[in-house]
Write an enzyme that holds these catalytic residues in place. Structure first.
Site, PDB file in Angstrom:
ATOM      1  N   LYS A  11       0.825  -1.216   0.000  1.00  0.00           N
ATOM      2  CA  LYS A  11       0.000   0.000   0.000  1.00  0.00           C
ATOM      3  C   LYS A  11       0.862   1.270   0.000  1.00  0.00           C
ATOM      4  O   LYS A  11       2.069   1.223   0.275  1.00  0.00           O
ATOM      5  CB  LYS A  11      -0.936  -0.040   1.206  1.00  0.00           C
ATOM      6  N   TYR A  51     -12.545  -1.276  -3.724  1.00  0.00           N
ATOM      7  CA  TYR A  51     -13.056  -1.437  -2.357  1.00  0.00           C
ATOM      8  C   TYR A  51     -14.574  -1.253  -2.278  1.00  0.00           C
ATOM      9  O   TYR A  51     -15.102  -0.955  -1.209  1.00  0.00           O
ATOM     10  CB  TYR A  51     -12.356  -0.454  -1.413  1.00  0.00           C
ATOM     11  N   PHE A  59     -15.332   4.163   7.090  1.00  0.00           N
ATOM     12  CA  PHE A  59     -13.964   4.522   6.687  1.00  0.00           C
ATOM     13  C   PHE A  59     -13.765   4.515   5.175  1.00  0.00           C
ATOM     14  O   PHE A  59     -12.651   4.742   4.694  1.00  0.00           O
ATOM     15  CB  PHE A  59     -12.956   3.579   7.357  1.00  0.00           C
ATOM     16  N   ARG A  87      -3.000 -14.379   4.810  1.00  0.00           N
ATOM     17  CA  ARG A  87      -3.644 -13.588   5.869  1.00  0.00           C
ATOM     18  C   ARG A  87      -2.867 -13.753   7.182  1.00  0.00           C
ATOM     19  O   ARG A  87      -2.725 -12.801   7.949  1.00  0.00           O
ATOM     20  CB  ARG A  87      -5.109 -14.027   6.070  1.00  0.00           C
ATOM     21  N   THR A  93      -5.657  -6.535  10.867  1.00  0.00           N
ATOM     22  CA  THR A  93      -5.866  -5.238  10.205  1.00  0.00           C
ATOM     23  C   THR A  93      -5.224  -4.107  11.005  1.00  0.00           C
ATOM     24  O   THR A  93      -4.579  -3.220  10.434  1.00  0.00           O
ATOM     25  CB  THR A  93      -7.381  -4.976  10.058  1.00  0.00           C
ATOM     26  N   ARG A 104       2.400  -6.686   8.958  1.00  0.00           N
ATOM     27  CA  ARG A 104       1.783  -5.480   9.532  1.00  0.00           C
ATOM     28  C   ARG A 104       2.417  -5.114  10.875  1.00  0.00           C
ATOM     29  O   ARG A 104       2.562  -3.925  11.186  1.00  0.00           O
ATOM     30  CB  ARG A 104       0.267  -5.656   9.636  1.00  0.00           C
ATOM     31  N   ASN A 114      -1.985   0.386   6.739  1.00  0.00           N
ATOM     32  CA  ASN A 114      -1.473  -0.868   7.295  1.00  0.00           C
ATOM     33  C   ASN A 114      -0.608  -1.681   6.329  1.00  0.00           C
ATOM     34  O   ASN A 114      -0.570  -2.906   6.397  1.00  0.00           O
ATOM     35  CB  ASN A 114      -2.624  -1.697   7.875  1.00  0.00           C
ATOM     36  N   HIS A 117      -2.249  -5.276   1.556  1.00  0.00           N
ATOM     37  CA  HIS A 117      -3.575  -5.879   1.376  1.00  0.00           C
ATOM     38  C   HIS A 117      -3.397  -7.371   1.194  1.00  0.00           C
ATOM     39  O   HIS A 117      -2.399  -7.815   0.605  1.00  0.00           O
ATOM     40  CB  HIS A 117      -4.245  -5.298   0.118  1.00  0.00           C
ATOM     41  N   GLU A 128      -9.996  -9.873  -7.411  1.00  0.00           N
ATOM     42  CA  GLU A 128      -8.987  -8.816  -7.232  1.00  0.00           C
ATOM     43  C   GLU A 128      -7.813  -8.986  -8.201  1.00  0.00           C
ATOM     44  O   GLU A 128      -7.310  -8.004  -8.754  1.00  0.00           O
ATOM     45  CB  GLU A 128      -8.524  -8.806  -5.772  1.00  0.00           C
TER      46      GLU A 128
HETATM   47  N1  UDP Z   1      -9.671   0.192   7.302  1.00  0.00           N
HETATM   48  C1  UDP Z   1      -9.694   1.398   7.961  1.00  0.00           C
HETATM   49  N2  UDP Z   1     -10.370   1.480   9.162  1.00  0.00           N
HETATM   50  C2  UDP Z   1     -11.004   0.412   9.709  1.00  0.00           C
HETATM   51  C3  UDP Z   1     -10.968  -0.817   9.029  1.00  0.00           C
HETATM   52  C4  UDP Z   1     -10.297  -0.895   7.832  1.00  0.00           C
HETATM   53  O1  UDP Z   1      -9.145   2.390   7.493  1.00  0.00           O
HETATM   54  O2  UDP Z   1     -11.602   0.549  10.789  1.00  0.00           O
HETATM   55  C5  UDP Z   1      -8.937   0.091   6.022  1.00  0.00           C
HETATM   56  C6  UDP Z   1      -7.601  -0.630   6.162  1.00  0.00           C
HETATM   57  O3  UDP Z   1      -6.676  -0.050   5.237  1.00  0.00           O
HETATM   58  C7  UDP Z   1      -7.972  -2.046   5.756  1.00  0.00           C
HETATM   59  C8  UDP Z   1      -8.985  -1.787   4.638  1.00  0.00           C
HETATM   60  O4  UDP Z   1      -9.724  -0.663   5.085  1.00  0.00           O
HETATM   61  O5  UDP Z   1      -6.855  -2.799   5.336  1.00  0.00           O
HETATM   62  C9  UDP Z   1      -9.942  -2.927   4.344  1.00  0.00           C
HETATM   63  O6  UDP Z   1     -10.572  -3.304   5.555  1.00  0.00           O
HETATM   64  P1  UDP Z   1     -10.728  -4.834   5.947  1.00  0.00           P
HETATM   65  O7  UDP Z   1     -11.669  -4.918   7.101  1.00  0.00           O
HETATM   66  O8  UDP Z   1     -11.065  -5.626   4.722  1.00  0.00           O
HETATM   67  O9  UDP Z   1      -9.264  -5.232   6.485  1.00  0.00           O
HETATM   68  P2  UDP Z   1      -8.145  -6.190   5.866  1.00  0.00           P
HETATM   69  O10 UDP Z   1      -8.837  -7.288   5.111  1.00  0.00           O
HETATM   70  O11 UDP Z   1      -7.287  -5.328   4.965  1.00  0.00           O
HETATM   71  O12 UDP Z   1      -7.371  -6.707   7.050  1.00  0.00           O
HETATM   72 MG    MG Z   2     -10.269  -7.217   3.651  1.00  0.00          MG
END
Ligand code: UDP
Ligand code: MG
Length: 139
Positions: A11, A51, A59, A87, A93, A104, A114, A117, A128
């Site tokens: 990212k 997204y 968010f 993952r 996250t 992370r 973070n 992705h 994706e």
């Molecule tokens: N995100 C954020 N605030 C939140 C949750 C998610 O800014 O409270 C952002 C963060 O960059 C995250 C992305 O949105 O990676 C997608 O969210 P997701 O819940 O899918 O998390 P991920 O799968 O990336 O762990």
């Molecule tokens: Mg996600």
């Protein structure tokens, strides 16, 4: 059934901090093979489309702004049990919740910024990967 491919992005925050190399190194060391890779930058519209699944989340606007704020590295990765294992490699996250040894934990600066992705399912990994790569860009 688990497939053997997932999709990732380094990212904008991690690219900005010159962490492309260390992150790709962790990915390779964990046994993932690169099938496709590109350095590119999403427009706001493209980040919004990528997204779209989060469009109702509070968010979303911030996420779209951030993901279009600078270049990213997109990649399709291959390994047995790729989605779940990746993952695990990236961690939670929110980096304050991420386990020691995860990408992370090492490189994310916040829950929003973070570093990486990782697809959350085989179905989304395919969607994706197709968003960024044609069949002629996979080896
Ligand atoms: N995100 C954020 N605030 C939140 C949750 C998610 O800014 O409270 C952002 C963060 O960059 C995250 C992305 O949105 O990676 C997608 O969210 P997701 O819940 O899918 O998390 P991920 O799968 O990336 O762990
Ligand atoms: Mg996600």
């Amino acid at each position: 059934m688990a497939t053997n491919r997932t999709f990732t992005m380094v990212k904008p925050d991690a690219v900005e901090k010159n962490n492309i190399g260390p992150i790709l190194s962790m990915i390779n060391q964990a046994g993932f093979k690169v099938i496709g890779m590109k350095y590119t930058r999403l427009t706001k519209e493209q980040a919004g489309a990528f997204y779209a699944v989060h469009s109702e989340r509070p968010f979303y606007g911030e996420l779209v702004d951030y993901m279009s704020s600078g270049p990213i590295v997109a990649a399709i990765l291959e390994k047995e049990n790729a989605v779940a294992d990746f993952r695990k490699l990236i961690g939670a996250t929110d980096p304050s919740q991420a386990e020691e040894g995860t990408i992370r934990k090492a490189y994310a600066e916040s829950k929003a910024k973070n570093a990486v992705h990782g697809s959350d399912s085989d179905e989304n990994a395919a969607i994706e990967g197709n968003f960024f790569f044609s069949m002629l860009e996979r080896f």
